[in-house]
Scaffold this motif. Structure first.
Motif, mmCIF file in Angstrom:
data_model
loop_
_atom_site.group_PDB
_atom_site.id
_atom_site.type_symbol
_atom_site.label_atom_id
_atom_site.label_comp_id
_atom_site.label_asym_id
_atom_site.label_seq_id
_atom_site.Cartn_x
_atom_site.Cartn_y
_atom_site.Cartn_z
ATOM 1 N N PHE A 80 -52.675 -11.707 -4.374
ATOM 2 C CA PHE A 80 -51.743 -11.104 -3.426
ATOM 3 C C PHE A 80 -51.654 -9.589 -3.611
ATOM 4 N N GLN A 81 -50.963 -8.967 -2.668
ATOM 5 C CA GLN A 81 -50.710 -7.523 -2.738
ATOM 6 C C GLN A 81 -49.891 -7.183 -3.976
ATOM 7 N N SER A 82 -48.884 -7.996 -4.256
ATOM 8 C CA SER A 82 -48.109 -7.819 -5.496
ATOM 9 C C SER A 82 -48.844 -8.555 -6.606
ATOM 10 N N TYR A 83 -48.814 -8.009 -7.814
ATOM 11 C CA TYR A 83 -49.591 -8.588 -8.899
ATOM 12 C C TYR A 83 -49.037 -9.939 -9.339
ATOM 13 N N ALA A 84 -47.722 -10.102 -9.214
ATOM 14 C CA ALA A 84 -47.061 -11.374 -9.554
ATOM 15 C C ALA A 84 -47.411 -11.837 -10.967
ATOM 16 N N LEU A 85 -47.382 -10.903 -11.908
ATOM 17 C CA LEU A 85 -47.644 -11.249 -13.310
ATOM 18 C C LEU A 85 -46.330 -11.556 -14.019
ATOM 19 N N TYR A 86 -46.399 -12.426 -15.027
ATOM 20 C CA TYR A 86 -45.208 -12.718 -15.834
ATOM 21 C C TYR A 86 -45.031 -11.584 -16.845
ATOM 22 N N PRO A 87 -43.917 -10.817 -16.752
ATOM 23 C CA PRO A 87 -43.780 -9.623 -17.598
ATOM 24 C C PRO A 87 -43.654 -9.933 -19.086
ATOM 25 N N HIS A 88 -43.167 -11.142 -19.448
ATOM 26 C CA HIS A 88 -42.951 -11.466 -20.861
ATOM 27 C C HIS A 88 -44.192 -12.073 -21.510
ATOM 28 N N LEU A 89 -45.259 -12.306 -20.714
ATOM 29 C CA LEU A 89 -46.486 -12.877 -21.242
ATOM 30 C C LEU A 89 -47.545 -11.802 -21.422
ATOM 31 N N THR A 90 -48.438 -12.006 -22.368
ATOM 32 C CA THR A 90 -49.547 -11.073 -22.555
ATOM 33 C C THR A 90 -50.574 -11.272 -21.437
ATOM 34 N N VAL A 91 -51.548 -10.366 -21.412
ATOM 35 C CA VAL A 91 -52.628 -10.486 -20.436
ATOM 36 C C VAL A 91 -53.341 -11.825 -20.616
#
Length: 356
Positions: A80-91
């Motif tokens: 998606f346009q937004s990354y929608a990553l979980y901020p508390h998780l590592t890459v």
């Protein structure tokens, strides 16, 4: 065949947004849906993903009818346009998330995540969190999360819109390389025709929920089916001038530019009555200085180093853009005289249809 759509329609209540769309995207192709805001390109992508129901018609992925199949069962991955990553998780954890939900073996998760990280140059960032990454790196993580799922089809919904200009160029190159590396079928949605031209094997130009034309990028650029496609594909846009038919000259059509007192020749075989009103299309790079051409007054000159754009106006008030690569003194305020070869002059009917 990778993806096939047959007479697909989508309505929200009484409002139709996708109208009888049919298309074929071969396995391994990079297809781009391009068009202005509100043309239905993202809705069409979401229908292929299963995130929007299909009002009528059928959708096939690798020969399988998925029209009424749940998104998770379609073997597609969407970025998606937004990354929608979980901020508390590592890459690493973000990229492995979907595999862990499936209770995939740890050894396989490690193999898939590290393999995607190598492709995307993220090996040194696997233990970082999203807040420690640049925008381009976050988008690569989102793409990596899709890669580890090994889908049959990748769907990209304007994934570069949140990046600055330099990063957009860099990510375009990386997406093109990624496609060559993994060879998967990809569909990419954008309103940016430069992205479409540089990435696509095949472009689908949409307007009002209808595919106006589909083909290879240069096919659409050189041979548009209508005025909308001619104006949308190409930057700067094609010049359109009102005119009328004067008659035939052997294999060419003589067309006069309204208010200019001059005529152009166009390679058009259609039988048109003298006096028929038309729209004349000429791309900026095809307008050349000639001795006895169409007069235009230069109002602004944009020098971009290797190329300059002259913004000029004809006597009838029509604005045109001329591309030049010649180094010269400023032409601001001066009158120039322009012509074009018959092969480069396109003629459109008043309803926008290309006359051939």
């Amino acid at each position: 065949m990778g993806i096939s759509l047959h007479n697909v329609r989508k309505s929200f209540g009484p409002v139709g947004v996708i109208h009888d769309v049919s298309m074929e995207i071969p396995t391994g192709d990079f297809a781009v849906f391009v068009g202005p805001s509100g043309c239905g390109k993202s809705t069409l992508l979401r229908m292929i993903a299963g995130l929007e129901d299909t009002t009528s018609g059928t959708i096939f992925i690798e020969g399988r009818d998925v029209t009424n199949v749940e998104p998770a069962q379609r073997e597609v991955a969407m970025v998606f346009q937004s990354y929608a990553l979980y901020p508390h998780l590592t890459v690493f954890e973000n990229m492995a998330f979907s595999l862990r939900l499936k209770k995939t073996a740890k050894s396989h998760i490690n193999e898939m995540v590290h393999g995607a990280a190598r492709i995307l140059h993220l090996e040194d960032h696997l233990q970082k969190r999203p807040s420690e990454l640049s925008g381009g790196q976050r988008q690569r993580v989102a793409i990596g999360r899709a890669i580890v799922r090994q889908p049959k089809v990748f769907l990209f919904d304007e994934p570069l819109s949140n990046l600055d200009a330099e990063l957009r160029v860099q990510m375009r190159l990386e997406l093109a390389k990624l496609h060559k590396q993994i060879g998967a079928t990809m569909i990419y949605v954008t309103h940016d025709q430069v992205e479409a031209m540089t990435l696509a094997d095949r472009i689908f130009v949409l307007k009002g929920g209808v595919v106006q034309q589909a083909g290879k990028p240069l096919e659409l650029y050189d041979n548009p089916d209508n005025q909308f496609v001619g104006g949308f594909i190409g930057s700067p846009a094609m010049n359109f001038l009102p005119g009328r038919v004067l008659g035939r000259q052997e294999e060419t059509l003589r067309v006069a530019v309204d208010g200019a007192g001059k005529e152009l020749l166009a390679k058009v075989s259609a039988n048109l009555s003298d006096g028929t009103s038309v729209r004349i299309g000429v791309r900026p790079e095809h307008l050349q200085p000639v001795t006895n051409g169409i007069p235009a007054t230069v109002e602004l000159e944009e020098d971009l180093g290797g190329v300059s754009y002259l913004h000029a106006r004809l006597a009838g008030g029509q604005a045109i853009v001329v591309e030049t690569r010649e180094r010269r003194k400023s032409l601001d305020g001066q009158t120039i005289y322009l012509g074009a070869s018959a092969e480069d002059v396109l003629v459109f009917a008043e309803d926008g249809r290309r006359l051939r």
